[in-house]
Design an enzyme around this catalytic site. Structure first.
Site, mmCIF file in Angstrom:
data_model
loop_
_atom_site.group_PDB
_atom_site.id
_atom_site.type_symbol
_atom_site.label_atom_id
_atom_site.label_comp_id
_atom_site.label_asym_id
_atom_site.label_seq_id
_atom_site.Cartn_x
_atom_site.Cartn_y
_atom_site.Cartn_z
ATOM 1 N N ASP A 66 -4.542 -10.480 1.606
ATOM 2 C CA ASP A 66 -3.561 -9.564 0.990
ATOM 3 C C ASP A 66 -2.222 -10.318 0.828
ATOM 4 O O ASP A 66 -1.783 -10.999 1.758
ATOM 5 C CB ASP A 66 -3.380 -8.332 1.886
ATOM 6 C CG ASP A 66 -2.725 -7.181 1.154
ATOM 7 O OD1 ASP A 66 -3.360 -6.122 1.037
ATOM 8 O OD2 ASP A 66 -1.562 -7.344 0.694
ATOM 9 N N ILE A 67 -1.601 -10.208 -0.343
ATOM 10 C CA ILE A 67 -0.330 -10.945 -0.547
ATOM 11 C C ILE A 67 0.864 -10.282 0.141
ATOM 12 O O ILE A 67 1.903 -10.910 0.299
ATOM 13 C CB ILE A 67 0.055 -11.160 -2.039
ATOM 14 C CG1 ILE A 67 -0.103 -9.897 -2.859
ATOM 15 C CG2 ILE A 67 -0.650 -12.343 -2.643
ATOM 16 C CD1 ILE A 67 0.657 -9.965 -4.173
ATOM 17 N N GLN A 100 -3.832 4.843 -2.573
ATOM 18 C CA GLN A 100 -4.359 3.705 -3.345
ATOM 19 C C GLN A 100 -3.330 3.221 -4.367
ATOM 20 O O GLN A 100 -2.695 4.030 -5.049
ATOM 21 C CB GLN A 100 -5.658 4.104 -4.062
ATOM 22 C CG GLN A 100 -6.375 2.936 -4.735
ATOM 23 C CD GLN A 100 -7.738 3.342 -5.327
ATOM 24 O OE1 GLN A 100 -8.031 4.532 -5.466
ATOM 25 N NE2 GLN A 100 -8.540 2.361 -5.674
ATOM 26 N N HIS A 105 -11.471 -1.348 -2.484
ATOM 27 C CA HIS A 105 -11.281 -2.400 -1.488
ATOM 28 C C HIS A 105 -11.151 -1.799 -0.108
ATOM 29 O O HIS A 105 -10.629 -0.698 0.056
ATOM 30 C CB HIS A 105 -10.051 -3.257 -1.808
ATOM 31 C CG HIS A 105 -8.807 -2.468 -2.062
ATOM 32 N ND1 HIS A 105 -8.567 -1.837 -3.262
ATOM 33 C CD2 HIS A 105 -7.733 -2.192 -1.274
ATOM 34 C CE1 HIS A 105 -7.394 -1.219 -3.205
ATOM 35 N NE2 HIS A 105 -6.884 -1.405 -1.998
ATOM 36 N N PHE A 106 -11.627 -2.540 0.877
ATOM 37 C CA PHE A 106 -11.404 -2.211 2.279
ATOM 38 C C PHE A 106 -10.380 -3.201 2.823
ATOM 39 O O PHE A 106 -10.463 -4.399 2.538
ATOM 40 C CB PHE A 106 -12.714 -2.314 3.082
ATOM 41 C CG PHE A 106 -13.517 -1.047 3.074
ATOM 42 C CD1 PHE A 106 -14.169 -0.635 1.923
ATOM 43 C CD2 PHE A 106 -13.622 -0.256 4.216
ATOM 44 C CE1 PHE A 106 -14.908 0.550 1.893
ATOM 45 C CE2 PHE A 106 -14.357 0.926 4.200
ATOM 46 C CZ PHE A 106 -15.006 1.332 3.050
ATOM 47 N N HIS A 107 -9.426 -2.682 3.580
ATOM 48 C CA HIS A 107 -8.445 -3.515 4.271
ATOM 49 C C HIS A 107 -8.973 -3.815 5.672
ATOM 50 O O HIS A 107 -9.413 -2.894 6.379
ATOM 51 C CB HIS A 107 -7.124 -2.749 4.471
ATOM 52 C CG HIS A 107 -6.428 -2.332 3.217
ATOM 53 N ND1 HIS A 107 -5.298 -2.958 2.746
ATOM 54 C CD2 HIS A 107 -6.689 -1.327 2.329
ATOM 55 C CE1 HIS A 107 -4.879 -2.355 1.638
ATOM 56 N NE2 HIS A 107 -5.709 -1.363 1.364
HETATM 57 P P1 5GP Z 1 -4.148 -0.056 -1.674
HETATM 58 O O1 5GP Z 1 -2.929 0.719 -1.321
HETATM 59 O O2 5GP Z 1 -4.511 0.062 -3.131
HETATM 60 O O3 5GP Z 1 -5.305 0.263 -0.775
HETATM 61 O O4 5GP Z 1 -3.798 -1.555 -1.368
HETATM 62 C C1 5GP Z 1 -3.621 -2.543 -2.326
HETATM 63 C C2 5GP Z 1 -3.324 -3.820 -1.573
HETATM 64 O O5 5GP Z 1 -3.377 -4.898 -2.485
HETATM 65 C C3 5GP Z 1 -1.956 -3.854 -0.911
HETATM 66 O O6 5GP Z 1 -2.117 -4.097 0.475
HETATM 67 C C4 5GP Z 1 -1.228 -4.978 -1.621
HETATM 68 O O7 5GP Z 1 -0.410 -5.711 -0.762
HETATM 69 C C5 5GP Z 1 -2.366 -5.819 -2.170
HETATM 70 N N1 5GP Z 1 -2.067 -6.517 -3.397
HETATM 71 C C6 5GP Z 1 -1.403 -6.044 -4.480
HETATM 72 N N2 5GP Z 1 -1.374 -6.955 -5.460
HETATM 73 C C7 5GP Z 1 -2.038 -8.045 -4.995
HETATM 74 C C8 5GP Z 1 -2.343 -9.314 -5.573
HETATM 75 O O8 5GP Z 1 -1.995 -9.639 -6.712
HETATM 76 N N3 5GP Z 1 -3.054 -10.178 -4.785
HETATM 77 C C9 5GP Z 1 -3.450 -9.862 -3.526
HETATM 78 N N4 5GP Z 1 -4.134 -10.792 -2.838
HETATM 79 N N5 5GP Z 1 -3.173 -8.663 -2.954
HETATM 80 C C10 5GP Z 1 -2.483 -7.766 -3.684
#
Ligand code: 5GP
Length: 140
Positions: A35-36, A98, A104-106
């Site tokens: 995650d970035i 989201q 995706h799973f974190h």
């Molecule tokens: P969500 O809230 O959709 O479950 O989480 C999305 C995740 O994607 C966040 O933790 C965010 O930091 C990560 N993320 C967003 N853009 C990018 C990207 O361009 N590359 C990577 N590796 N992670 C990203």
């Protein structure tokens, strides 16, 4: 509100190799990368290769194989990072937290007394993320 899969989402671009990512695992079913904006050291994301917007959109025959990869990567994340615990998160739709609309799973390794950072709080340090990725790759 649209709940259609958008093939231009960031993770679809990562899957197609149109955007860079720090990968720790890849096979025919799933891709795992760092995650970035990590909520903690070693914060890893696991995405299926099929275009699914959220968990409920994943075809039934992919659920098993995908979750097997999630667990395999989770074990490597915890082992490689030397985590005492592990937090697994998965969000669906904006109201569910989201932000990127490809399933995706974190996976976030945890240590006693260290809280998670807020979502999207800061870009991670590139060298630190690379160092975590190396540890996780060694954890398989
Ligand atoms: P969500 O809230 O959709 O479950 O989480 C999305 C995740 O994607 C966040 O933790 C965010 O930091 C990560 N993320 C967003 N853009 C990018 C990207 O361009 N590359 C990577 N590796 N992670 C990203």
């Amino acid at each position: 509100m649209s709940t259609i899969y958008d093939p231009q989402n960031i993770f679809a671009k990562i899957l197609r190799g149109e955007l860079p990512s720090t990968k720790v695992f890849e096979d025919d079913v799933a891709l795992a990368f760092m995650d970035i904006m990590p909520r903690g050291p070693g914060h890893t994301l696991v995405i299926p290769k099929v275009p699914a917007r959220g968990f409920l959109d994943l075809p039934k025959d992919v659920v098993g194989p995908y979750m097997e990869r999630v667990q395999t990567v989770a074990a490597a994340v915890k082992r490689g990072m030397g985590g005492e615990g592990l937090t697994v998160l998965q969000f669906n739709e904006s109201c569910g937290g989201q932000v990127v609309f490809h399933l995706h799973f974190h996976l976030i390794p945890r240590w006693e007394g260290i809280a998670l950072k807020a979502p999207g709080s800061a870009m991670g340090d590139r060298a630190e993320i690379e160092a975590c990725a190396a540890k996780i790759r060694a954890g398989f």
